[in-house]
Design an enzyme around this catalytic site. Structure first.
Site, PDB file in Angstrom:
ATOM      1  N   LYS A  32      17.339  38.317  25.738  1.00 15.36           N
ATOM      2  CA  LYS A  32      17.172  38.631  26.961  1.00 15.36           C
ATOM      3  C   LYS A  32      18.038  39.719  27.551  1.00 15.36           C
ATOM      4  O   LYS A  32      17.197  40.469  28.588  1.00 15.36           O
ATOM      5  CB  LYS A  32      18.052  37.231  27.597  1.00 15.36           C
ATOM      6  CG  LYS A  32      17.209  36.026  27.301  1.00 15.36           C
ATOM      7  CD  LYS A  32      18.025  34.709  27.342  1.00 15.36           C
ATOM      8  CE  LYS A  32      17.304  33.597  27.183  1.00 15.36           C
ATOM      9  NZ  LYS A  32      17.966  32.425  27.005  1.00 15.36           N
ATOM     10  N   GLN A  69      24.002  29.825  28.132  1.00 15.36           N
ATOM     11  CA  GLN A  69      22.959  29.801  26.945  1.00 15.36           C
ATOM     12  C   GLN A  69      23.690  28.151  26.439  1.00 15.36           C
ATOM     13  O   GLN A  69      24.667  28.044  25.964  1.00 15.36           O
ATOM     14  CB  GLN A  69      23.352  30.826  25.902  1.00 15.36           C
ATOM     15  CG  GLN A  69      22.255  30.775  24.756  1.00 15.36           C
ATOM     16  CD  GLN A  69      20.983  30.776  25.166  1.00 15.36           C
ATOM     17  OE1 GLN A  69      20.512  31.628  25.932  1.00 15.36           O
ATOM     18  NE2 GLN A  69      20.047  30.009  24.641  1.00 15.36           N
ATOM     19  N   ASP A 123      17.753  29.699  35.288  1.00 15.98           N
ATOM     20  CA  ASP A 123      17.258  28.662  34.099  1.00 15.98           C
ATOM     21  C   ASP A 123      16.731  27.358  34.788  1.00 15.98           C
ATOM     22  O   ASP A 123      15.811  26.705  34.073  1.00 15.98           O
ATOM     23  CB  ASP A 123      18.100  28.122  33.235  1.00 15.98           C
ATOM     24  CG  ASP A 123      18.189  28.823  31.850  1.00 15.98           C
ATOM     25  OD1 ASP A 123      17.019  29.609  31.562  1.00 15.98           O
ATOM     26  OD2 ASP A 123      19.361  28.938  31.309  1.00 15.98           O
TER      27      ASP A 123
END
Ligand code: NAD
Length: 291
Positions: free
Chosen positions: A52, A96, A119
């Site tokens: 990412k 994460q 997200d």
């Protein structure tokens, strides 16, 4: 048979984003900025976060990696999140997953400012998505929709069977594909671990989305000819012949299913790269909404 090439499509998307970023910069504005919080040293998470960050650099975004020790308390993590919520130079961030067991994941997700939740896991974004309002759509289902759209896969009136009901893939893709719009208008069945006679569903499906995490679960004798297959599964399977000691397997027995399918995503190179590209797209959207 068409291979739905996520690697190429993700690259196309990154090039498009890169052009938009250079226009933003020419306009005298700062680059969009994405941050990632990683707690601990889970191998797969380190890989995902690393790619990412690399993708951010590639398109010209600013990126910040906040790597916290495995033993970080929930309180410290919450403090960090509040800090990021108030950082005007930051457009979006992700935490994460999975988090270490001593941290309550739900509490953390609820603390994220929905405007920075690229997200799309915050209930506010999930609810807005379900109501067809502007929202951050979780990157993996968003990537599947983009792939279906770019390859012009007909979904209207088709029977789509989604296998898996997770909050990050199965559930949202089932909502999106049943909504109005491109890559939508499908009649969707959601199957899960308690579903009975799964094969009768898959055999009658025009589109199958596999999101359960069991390597090579979908086999040729479970599908009809001409089906479109989207394989979300990523499982590390031990392989001593490989330098890394493992190989990545999807939820589909690729060769035999591809021989019967009209279109299929490979693993690797299908949904995975699209997920990262859509995270960048969500960050760009966050930047544009803010400015
Ligand atoms: P999960 O692990 O949270 O849940 C699995 C789902 O599969 C559950 O809803 C369960 O009911 C269902 N299931 C389990 N066994 C089943 C069976 N025998 N028959 C029918 N359904 C069954 O799911 P997840 O987090 O969505 O992950 C699924 C897979 O997708 C994993 O391999 C994961 O690594 C992968 N994944 C990939 C990406 C990507 O970017 N490509 C993103 C997220 C997840």
């Amino acid at each position: 048979m068409i291979v739905l090439d996520g690697k190429k499509t993700a690259q196309d998307l990154k090039e498009e984003i890169k052009i938009t970023v250079s226009e933003i910069r020419k306009d005298g504005q700062r680059s969009p900025h994405l941050a990632a919080i990683l707690v601990g040293n889970d191998g797969a998470s380190l890989t995902y976060v690393g790619s990412k960050v690399r993708s951010c650099k590639y398109v010209g975004f600013n990126s910040t990696l906040i790597h916290l020790d495995e033993s970080t308390s929930e309180e410290i993590l919450l403090k960090k999140i509040i800090e990021l919520n108030h950082d005007d130079e930051l457009d979006g961030y992700i935490v994460q997953l999975p988090l270490p067991n001593h941290i309550n994941e739900e509490k953390i997700l609820l603390a994220i400012d929905p405007k920075k939740d690229v997200d799309g896991f915050h209930p506010s974004n999930f609810g807005r998505m379900a109501l067809e309002m502007d929202a951050f759509i979780p990157a993996t289902p968003f990537g599947i929709m983009e792939l279906l759209e770019r390859y012009q896969i007909e979904t209207t009136g088709k029977h789509c069977v989604v296998i898996g009901r997770s909050h990050i893939v199965g559930r949202p893709i089932s909502i999106l594909m049943s909504q109005k719009g491109q890559a939508g208008n499908a009649t969707v069945t959601v199957a899960h671990s308690r579903t009975q006679d799964l094969v009768s569903l898959t055999k009658n499906a025009d589109i199958i989305v596999m999101a359960l995490g069991i390597p090579e679960y979908l086999r040729a004798d479970m599908i009809k000819k001409g089906v479109t297959v989207i394989d979300v599964g990523i499982t590390r399977v031990a392989d001593e012949n490989h330098p890394k000691g493992y190989i990545i397997k999807g939820d589909v027995a690729y060769d035999e299913v591809a021989a019967k399918a009209a279109a299929i995503t490979p693993v690797p190179g299908g949904v995975g790269p699209m997920t990262i590209a859509m995270l960048l797209k969500n960050t760009l959207i966050a930047f544009q909404r803010k400015n």
